[in-house]
Design an enzyme around this catalytic site. Structure first.
Site, PDB file in Angstrom:
ATOM      1  N   ARG A 123       0.833  -1.190   0.000  1.00  0.00           N
ATOM      2  CA  ARG A 123       0.000   0.000   0.000  1.00  0.00           C
ATOM      3  C   ARG A 123       0.870   1.242   0.000  1.00  0.00           C
ATOM      4  O   ARG A 123       2.051   1.189   0.280  1.00  0.00           O
ATOM      5  CB  ARG A 123      -1.011   0.006   1.145  1.00  0.00           C
ATOM      6  CG  ARG A 123      -0.467  -0.134   2.532  1.00  0.00           C
ATOM      7  CD  ARG A 123      -1.542   0.105   3.570  1.00  0.00           C
ATOM      8  NE  ARG A 123      -2.623  -0.872   3.611  1.00  0.00           N
ATOM      9  CZ  ARG A 123      -3.873  -0.574   3.957  1.00  0.00           C
ATOM     10  NH1 ARG A 123      -4.196   0.670   4.246  1.00  0.00           N
ATOM     11  NH2 ARG A 123      -4.802  -1.498   4.007  1.00  0.00           N
ATOM     12  N   ASP A 135       8.875  10.214  -5.998  1.00  0.00           N
ATOM     13  CA  ASP A 135       8.803   9.348  -4.823  1.00  0.00           C
ATOM     14  C   ASP A 135       9.695   8.127  -5.024  1.00  0.00           C
ATOM     15  O   ASP A 135       9.252   6.994  -4.972  1.00  0.00           O
ATOM     16  CB  ASP A 135       7.352   8.935  -4.548  1.00  0.00           C
ATOM     17  CG  ASP A 135       7.187   8.432  -3.109  1.00  0.00           C
ATOM     18  OD1 ASP A 135       8.157   8.525  -2.330  1.00  0.00           O
ATOM     19  OD2 ASP A 135       6.101   7.947  -2.783  1.00  0.00           O
ATOM     20  N   VAL A 175      -2.480  -2.145  -3.143  1.00  0.00           N
ATOM     21  CA  VAL A 175      -2.150  -3.001  -4.278  1.00  0.00           C
ATOM     22  C   VAL A 175      -2.507  -4.449  -3.948  1.00  0.00           C
ATOM     23  O   VAL A 175      -2.173  -4.944  -2.872  1.00  0.00           O
ATOM     24  CB  VAL A 175      -0.652  -2.905  -4.621  1.00  0.00           C
ATOM     25  CG1 VAL A 175      -0.350  -3.686  -5.891  1.00  0.00           C
ATOM     26  CG2 VAL A 175      -0.228  -1.458  -4.775  1.00  0.00           C
TER      27      VAL A 175
END
Ligand code: NAG
Ligand code: NAG
Ligand code: NAG
Ligand code: NAG
Ligand code: NAG
Ligand code: NAG
Ligand code: NAG
Ligand code: NAG
Ligand code: NAG
Length: 800
Positions: free
Chosen positions: A531, A643, A537
């Site tokens: 996640r 990210d 996911v």
């Protein structure tokens, strides 16, 4: 009474003609002795199921062709989906031209009532009629039902289901979107029995699919089956006697389908559910459109940007030959570029360096294991040498002087370098900006700058770490403003690029899923595998047995069309070090993304279990850098990752890294930042570059910084904060100390290496990784290398 009679006659005639008009428009056949006229728009044949129509259609001013098209969409006439043309290279006049089925059994097309432009060359005294069948085949048949001639036997640029491509036929693309005459690209069976795509241009010809340097067996084609036949079925299976099997992304349902040799040189399979739907691409032969030969002509350079499509430009010192047609490419600029051969002139030339530019073919020779200087001297000596490639391979550098520049494109993955021969006078007028070769990234960066307020310029890493730690729920949004700009940049579409615009779902396997399909695949969203980054996911298995990772997005609530536009941009990014997106679902409130599944999970998991040796770590560092470089390069700066962290670097079964989660923040609603744990945070505490904290312009260098942290973490197994503190305490980039420190933290990686040589090599790798990581962590973003420079540094080390 006479006028009255005349009026009556007129009315009767009008009525009759009206009647015959109606009758003919409903007909699916043409009987012996009758004809279809260009002047009567209703003179068309329609297949019994209404799917196909045959008749005259306009191709230019007072120019018409006879052909077959999908009845829908019918308007405007220029946008018909044409599947067959009788006279593509010889359009007929809009007056008195006719298609006639003669009594002797010949079908002829006459221009302006005089010249025979085309004929079926058939003779029969038992001919029955010409009819258009439900499958789109126009057939001349005898009274006994034998097909004397059929349009399926002479395809134009399209293959319909059940229609065979044989040794005697080929698909030839149109010249352009608006010009139906024969173009330069064709699909045919070559002499070795394999199906190929050929560029047959005004000056040269070459094969570009399957990859020309592969032997047919390497491309999984067999040269041994001489039957040379290929056929498409209605389920979406296109297969050929050479072993080629193409399965459409939407395979399995009985849809309307067609295979087309497109004007841009690609071969595409299209499908739609019913008349009136738009066509979607369910397969295409070539994923990187710049690899199609001939598109930018000689001395042209192709670049590809998923948002705006394919673009041609001329090499420095060259200018477009034909302002309206890139097929003719570029020629030396009239004001000055003269590749003179006189030895006295030689010192007036020098070379411009263009990284990652490939020109396929037309080498003068190959000189192995040579120096750059020797290669330059050789090219200066050769009269026609416009430049050369300098590539590393086989343990040394090789020189490839060119005779011509053709099939040129810039690709982030290409490891060679192009040196372009130019007079010094021209060379000096191209400044460093051009030399950087990333011609549009500077423009994009300045656009980014404008959207952020310039903040204070400096601050130490330590401060940053503390600040970030104290940041708490403070969430930062990575706004892809440039993406926004680029996606909406509608101007300067070139002819062939307009085509690219339509292919939203072009990549192989990229398709739309229904929510119930994904629910079934995940067995009701049972198995959570991760996640973060906007959602949870789940692992799933598709109906075709492919294992997938399905991400359920939280907070993505834009409209379906907007969602699709953005998702398909991500879907078009293709690189071996990026996670591949296979599809999406947008249904009601549900927004899901379907990715390939990575067997070995994330780098974060592997780091904590300490199963990776230094060699693997090095390769992960290189692969990750390549993936990020691809995102940043090619004018793609708008796909910053923002990210980068071990959780977002996934590993396949061979431990090849693939960067995940890129391009997501645009999908998430950026107005509601506060009510969700994982919505818009781009960047994770500890991995974020100082720019975030100081409200400075966000460029691709934020990813470089995070990458540096990841590399350090990979080497030490320690959390980012510890790594950064270690740098600080290590003083002013004292590499040696840092290396020692890293070594201490590496839990005996070196005791495993046996030979002294091996240890040296490991030591070298380690030092290189630390060096690169430290450069990436420079406070000043301009002092950090770009991702592609990182790739070059790492690879250069491996090669030496
Ligand atoms: C040929 O077309 C006419 C209408 O023009 C139709 O009545 C007839 O049935 C058709 N013949 C065949 C064999 O389909
Ligand atoms: C015809 O097709 C072109 C290119 O695909 C498109 O731009 C144009 O809008 C279409 N025209 C109409 C009326 O649909
Ligand atoms: C279409 O292309 C052909 C070949 O290049 C050219 O001869 C012809 O004039 C073009 N037709 C139109 C209408 O532009
Ligand atoms: C596609 O067609 C080929 C040849 O007919 C066949 O061998 C292959 O199994 C088919 N594939 C599928 C998925 O139906
Ligand atoms: C060659 O290909 C055809 C068509 O796919 C197939 O029917 C035939 O069996 C093949 N021949 C051999 C010897 O494999
Ligand atoms: C190119 O240079 C050569 C030698 O200097 C000269 O003879 C020739 O005319 C030049 N060509 C052009 C097009 O300027
Ligand atoms: C390349 O050339 C250098 C010097 O000419 C030579 O020392 C070296 O062995 C060569 N390398 C290979 C792989 O042939
Ligand atoms: C945020 O995450 C925490 C821990 O994972 C969880 O307890 C909390 O419910 C989440 N909050 C929201 C709004 O999802
Ligand atoms: C940042 O500040 C430090 C001192 O705090 C200074 O040494 C350094 O040069 C500054 N860097 C930049 C890019 O201004």
């Amino acid at each position: 009474m006479k006028p009255m009679a005349a009026t009556f006659l007129c009315l009767a005639l009008l009525f009759l003609s009206q009647f015959s008009l109606l009758a003919s428009s409903a007909s699916n056949n043409l009987s012996l002795g009758s004809s279809l006229s260009v002047e009567n728009e209703a003179d068309t044949l329609t297949s019994p199921n209404g799917l196909f129509s045959a008749g005259f259609f306009p191709v230019g001013k007072n120019a018409y062709c006879f052909g077959i098209w999908y009845t829908e969409p019918a308007a405007p006439a220029q946008n018909l989906t044409v599947v067959w043309i009788a006279n593509r290279d010889k359009p007929v006049n809009g007056k008195s031209s006719k298609l006639t089925l003669q009594g002797n059994g010949n079908l002829i097309l006459t221009d302006a009532g005089k010249y025979t432009i085309w004929s079926s060359n058939t003779v029969s005294n038992s001919l029955d009629r010409l009819s258009l069948n439900d499958n789109g085949n126009l057939v001349l048949q005898t009274l006994k039902g034998v097909a004397l001639w059929e349009s399926f036997a002479s395809p134009t640029d399209t293959l319909l289901p059940q229609q065979q491509l044989t040794r005697n036929t080929k698909l030839v693309s149109s010249r352009s979107l608006t010009n139906y005459s024969s173009g330069f690209y064709s699909l045919f069976f070559d002499n070795d029995n394999t199906l190929r795509l050929l560029y047959d241009g005004p000056e040269v010809s070459s094969i570009y699919w399957h990859d020309p340097w592969l032997l047919s067996l390497q491309a999984r084609r067999t040269p041994y089956n001489n039957s040379r036949v290929a056929v498409l079925d209605a389920m979406g299976n296109f297969s050929a006697s050479d072993g080629l099997i193409v399965i459409a992304a939407d395979y399995g349902t009985n849809l309307q389908r067609r295979l087309k040799a497109d004007v841009d040189g690609n071969l595409r399979l299209y499908s739609r559910k019913q008349a009136g739907d738009t066509w979607v691409v369910s397969w295409q032969a070539i994923q990187q459109p710049c690899k199609i030969h001939g598109i930018c002509g000689p001395n042209g350079l192709c670049t590809y940007d998923p948002s705006s499509g394919r673009k041609c430009s001329c090499l420095p010192g060259y200018e477009m030959r034909n302002k309206f047609d890139w097929a003719y490419g570029c020629q030396p600029a009239t004001d000055g570029l003269n590749l003179s051969c006189k030895s006295s002139d030689r010192d007036q030339f020098d070379f411009m360096y263009l990284p990652r530019v490939e020109y396929y073919g037309y080498d003068f020779s190959i000189v192995v294991n040579t120096t750059l200087e020797k290669c330059k001297a050789l090219c200066l000596e050769l009269c026609d040498c416009p430049g050369f490639h300098y590539k590393f391979g086989g343990g040394h550098h090789n020189c490839y002087p060119k005779t011509q520049f053709r099939n040129g494109y810039r690709a982030p993955g290409f490891q060679g370098e192009l040196y372009l021969k130019l007079p010094k006078s021209i060379l000096s007028s191209y400044n460093a900006a051009t030399k950087e070769s990333n011609m549009c990234s500077s423009k994009l960066t300045s656009q980014l700058d404008r959207t952020y307020e310039k903040g204070k310029q400096n601050g130490s890493v330590k401060f940053m770490v503390k600040f970030a730690s104290g940041l708490g729920g403070f969430e930062i949004v990575c706004i892809f403003v440039v993406w926004y700009f680029v996606a909406r940049r509608g101007e300067e579409k070139e002819d062939s690029d307009v085509v690219t615009q339509g292919y939203l779902q072009a990549a192989t396997g990229f398709r739309r899923f229904s929510y119930s399909e994904l629910k079934k695949a995940t067995r009701g969203f049972k198995e959570e595998i991760g996640r973060g980054g906007g959602g949870i996911v789940y692992k799933g298995v598709l109906s075709d047995q492919r294992i997938v990772a399905i991400k359920q997005l939280n907070g993505a609530n834009q409209g379906e069309a907007e969602f699709l536009a953005e998702v398909s941009l991500i879907g078009k990014l293709y690189h071996m070090n990026l996670i591949e997106m296979w599809g999406y679902c947008a249904e009601g409130k549900h927004r899901l993304l379907v990715y390939e599944y990575m067997e070995h999970g994330s780098l974060a998991e592997k780091l904590s279990s300490e199963v990776l040796d230094l060699k693997t770590k090095f390769e992960i560092a290189v692969g990750t850098a390549k993936g990020l470089a691809y995102l940043h390069e090619e004018c793609l700066e708008w796909v910053l990752h923002c990210d980068v962290k071990p959780q977002n670097i996934l590993l396949d079964s061979n431990y090849n890294p693939k960067v995940a989660d890129f391009g997501l923040s645009k999908l998430l609603n950026r107005n509601e930042v506060s009510n969700s744990n994982f919505s818009k945070i781009r960047g994770t505490r500890g991995y974020m570059a100082p720019e975030w904290v100081h409200n400075m312009p966000i460029t691709s260098k934020v990813d470089v910084y995070s990458y540096g942290i990841v590399v350090l973490e990979m080497l030490t197994g320690k959390s980012p904060a510890e790594s950064v503190q270690a740098i600080e305490s290590g003083g002013e980039t004292q590499k040696k100390m840092m290396v020692t420190w890293v070594k201490e933290k590496m839990h005996g990686a070196f005791t495993k290496t046996e030979s002294r040589m091996g240890a040296d090599y490991e030591q070298g790798r380690l030092e290189m990784l630390v060096k690169v990581a430290l450069q990436c962590l420079e406070e000043d973003r301009d002092a950090r290398p770009t991702m592609s420079q990182v790739v070059e540094m790492l690879l250069h080390h491996e090669n030496n």
